[in-house]
Design a protein around this motif. Structure first.
Motif, short mmCIF file in Angstrom:
data_model
loop_
_atom_site.label_atom_id
_atom_site.label_comp_id
_atom_site.label_asym_id
_atom_site.label_seq_id
_atom_site.Cartn_x
_atom_site.Cartn_y
_atom_site.Cartn_z
N GLY A 104 -47.36 -0.63 0.50
CA GLY A 104 -46.69 -1.88 0.82
C GLY A 104 -46.16 -1.96 2.23
O GLY A 104 -46.32 -2.99 2.90
N ALA A 105 -45.50 -0.88 2.70
CA ALA A 105 -44.92 -0.92 4.04
C ALA A 105 -46.01 -1.00 5.10
O ALA A 105 -45.88 -1.72 6.10
N LEU A 106 -47.09 -0.23 4.90
CA LEU A 106 -48.19 -0.28 5.86
C LEU A 106 -48.87 -1.64 5.83
O LEU A 106 -49.25 -2.19 6.88
N ALA A 107 -48.97 -2.23 4.63
CA ALA A 107 -49.59 -3.55 4.53
C ALA A 107 -48.72 -4.61 5.20
O ALA A 107 -49.24 -5.63 5.68
N CYS A 108 -47.39 -4.41 5.26
CA CYS A 108 -46.52 -5.36 5.96
C CYS A 108 -46.90 -5.44 7.43
O CYS A 108 -46.76 -6.50 8.06
N LEU A 109 -47.39 -4.33 7.99
CA LEU A 109 -47.85 -4.36 9.38
C LEU A 109 -49.01 -5.33 9.53
O LEU A 109 -49.12 -6.03 10.55
N SER A 110 -49.87 -5.40 8.53
CA SER A 110 -50.98 -6.35 8.56
C SER A 110 -50.47 -7.78 8.58
O SER A 110 -51.03 -8.65 9.28
N SER A 111 -49.38 -8.07 7.85
CA SER A 111 -48.79 -9.40 7.86
C SER A 111 -48.28 -9.76 9.24
O SER A 111 -48.48 -10.87 9.74
N PHE A 112 -47.59 -8.81 9.89
CA PHE A 112 -47.10 -9.04 11.25
C PHE A 112 -48.26 -9.31 12.20
O PHE A 112 -48.19 -10.20 13.05
N GLN A 113 -49.33 -8.55 12.04
CA GLN A 113 -50.49 -8.74 12.91
C GLN A 113 -51.11 -10.11 12.72
O GLN A 113 -51.53 -10.75 13.70
N SER A 114 -51.17 -10.58 11.48
CA SER A 114 -51.75 -11.90 11.21
C SER A 114 -50.95 -13.01 11.88
O SER A 114 -51.51 -13.91 12.52
N VAL A 115 -49.62 -12.94 11.74
CA VAL A 115 -48.77 -13.95 12.36
C VAL A 115 -48.86 -13.87 13.88
O VAL A 115 -48.94 -14.89 14.57
N LEU A 116 -48.86 -12.65 14.41
CA LEU A 116 -48.94 -12.47 15.86
C LEU A 116 -50.26 -12.99 16.41
O LEU A 116 -50.31 -13.61 17.48
N THR A 117 -51.35 -12.78 15.67
CA THR A 117 -52.66 -13.30 16.09
C THR A 117 -52.64 -14.82 16.19
O THR A 117 -53.13 -15.40 17.16
#
Length: 459
Positions: free
Chosen positions: A257-270
């Motif tokens: 879950g914590a590592l997947a949260c990084l993916s969420s940040f990346q999506s918003v940043l993109t």
């Protein structure tokens, strides 16, 4: 099931329903309720935009500032950390360890409360600085803070509701979370509209009422999930008595879950980087990009519905030692998402002007939207493929590869955008870059899935 793949945990026990039956019909059966919930969530965004518009332009501008943060909360709690919860619980149930699944459910509650309180503190203390950094000023900033402070004061309710829904999904029950979230969405629309506009006997609370409506709706959803999980009707009985707090149970959830949260940040940043790059071409280009990306947003409900279904399917199979079935489910769901989202992209590519004219009559905006769909639309299927396989990787507890694929997409957009700006390239090349980044994401995720071992099986 071969002897090599058989799990001793199931000796003499009924086979878990996610381990029996053909894969494709099971994915479809699990996906349909999830799709209903996602469509309801999308409808909330439309309804809120309508009645916030009645509050005036500063309120609309303030809502635009807060919206990325609201979406980030949903992506982290429902998708990223929620996927970690469903993955851990489904793997425990697949191995026949129901005691571990019950303990994981209790640890999920603690994670939801901890994450919610941390985010409340962050936005209540530093919300003004965050929204100023996003460009907020004047009346729009004050409206944004009214909404943000109300929402984040009760953001624990959102995290509890979404993570408890993920506990139920981890047991293989998709119908109850979906119907509950549809009810939450309806309640949010009613409460938000009533309190913000002052309908009936209620005072007009404006943006404060909008935030309060969401907190109350999700609080009601969280309370219902607590009642259901503690009633004994669920396969997982939530009980705090006799449960020891175990770091390994926290880590079983957080390592995914914590590592997947990084993916969420990346999506918003993109999205933020792309918006900034397109904005340099003027308001018409930015408006056209917004119209084109609305069609792109339709990919999310379909892909999320299929992907969330894959988390317990893959996790249960991994827990039962059936890595081959887990991989077949992942590739079947990925292909299904590719076909659905690819069809949406093809429709946009074939009829870009018709789509744009649904929202505007301005010729410059229509041309910008047409350009976006012509250059980015053919790549929509790759985005759907990558996102669906990302959820499958959550189920397997092996999410690093898909997260790195998201990093590759962000780097492609950032470096490619920098070069296009530095060399003063035309607008269409910026939209082509969006398509290239989607292809990079889809193929990189597929490669990561193929090369990562799941339960000792690769490919």
């Amino acid at each position: 099931m071969t002897a090599a793949n058989a799990s001793p945990a199931f000796a003499g026990k009924p086979v878990h329903p996610l381990l029996a039956g053909p894969i494709l019909p099971t994915i479809i059966r699990l996906s349909i309720p999830n799709m209903m919930a996602m469509v309801a969530t999308a409808a909330v965004a439309v309804a809120e935009t309508v009645y916030v518009g009645l509050l005036g332009i500063p309120a609309l501008a303030g809502m635009a500032l807060v919206f990325p943060m609201v979406m980030l909360q949903q992506m982290m709690s429902a998708g990223a950390m929620g996927g970690g919860v469903s993955s851990a619980i489904s793997r425990a149930l697949g191995a026949g360890d129901e005691a571990r699944a019950r303990s994981l459910a209790v640890h999920t509650v603690l994670i939801a409360v901890g994450a919610g309180l941390s985010l409340s503190a962050l936005f209540l203390l530093f919300g003004r600085q965050i929204y100023v950094a996003l460009g907020g000023a004047g009346a729009a900033l004050e409206q944004a803070l009214l909404l943000s402070n109300t929402l984040f004061a009760g953001i624990v309710a959102v995290w509890l509701c979404n993570l408890l829904a993920s506990v139920v999904r981890g047991s293989g029950n998709m119908r109850l979370p979906s119907t509950t979230l549809v009810a939450v969405a309806a309640l949010q629309v009613v409460l938000g509209g009533t309190l913000s506009l002052g309908l009936g006997p209620f005072p007009r609370l404006g943006m404060l009422g909008l935030g309060l409506g969401q907190v109350l709706a999700y609080g009601a959803g969280a309370a219902w999930f607590f009642v259901y999980l503690m009633s004994g009707k669920s396969r997982i009985a939530l009980s705090f008595s006799g449960v020891r707090f175990r770091p390994d149970h926290f880590m079983d959830i957080l390592r995914v879950g914590a590592l997947a949260c990084l993916s969420s940040f990346q999506s918003v940043l993109t999205v933020l980087v792309l918006t900034r790059l397109v904005a340099r071409f003027g308001e018409a280009a930015l408006a056209g990009y917004g119209i084109g990306s609305r069609l792109e947003f339709l990919l999310i409900p379909f892909t999320f519905a299929v992907g969330v279904s894959l988390v317990p399917m893959v996790g249960t199979a991994i827990g039962a030692g059936q890595a081959d079935r887990a991989r077949r489910a992942a590739w079947t769901g990925g292909l299904m998402a590719f076909l659905i989202t690819g069809t949406i992209g093809l429709a946009g590519w074939l009829m870009p002007t018709a789509w744009a004219r649904l929202f505007t009559t301005d010729l410059a905006v229509i041309e910008s939207a047409r350009s976006y769909l012509v250059w980015a639309g053919p790549a929509f299927g790759f985005y759907g493929l990558g996102l669906c396989l990302y959820f499958a990787a959550q189920g397997a507890g092996r999410v690093l590869g898909p997260v790195l694929a998201g990093s590759a997409r962000l780097i492609t957009v950032a470096l490619g955008g920098w070069w296009l700006v530095a060399t003063d390239q035309p607008q269409w090349m910026m939209f082509a870059l969006v398509g290239v980044s989607m292809v990079v994401y889809g193929l990189a995720t597929a490669y990561a899935i193929a090369r990562t071992r799941w339960g000792g099986v690769r490919g």
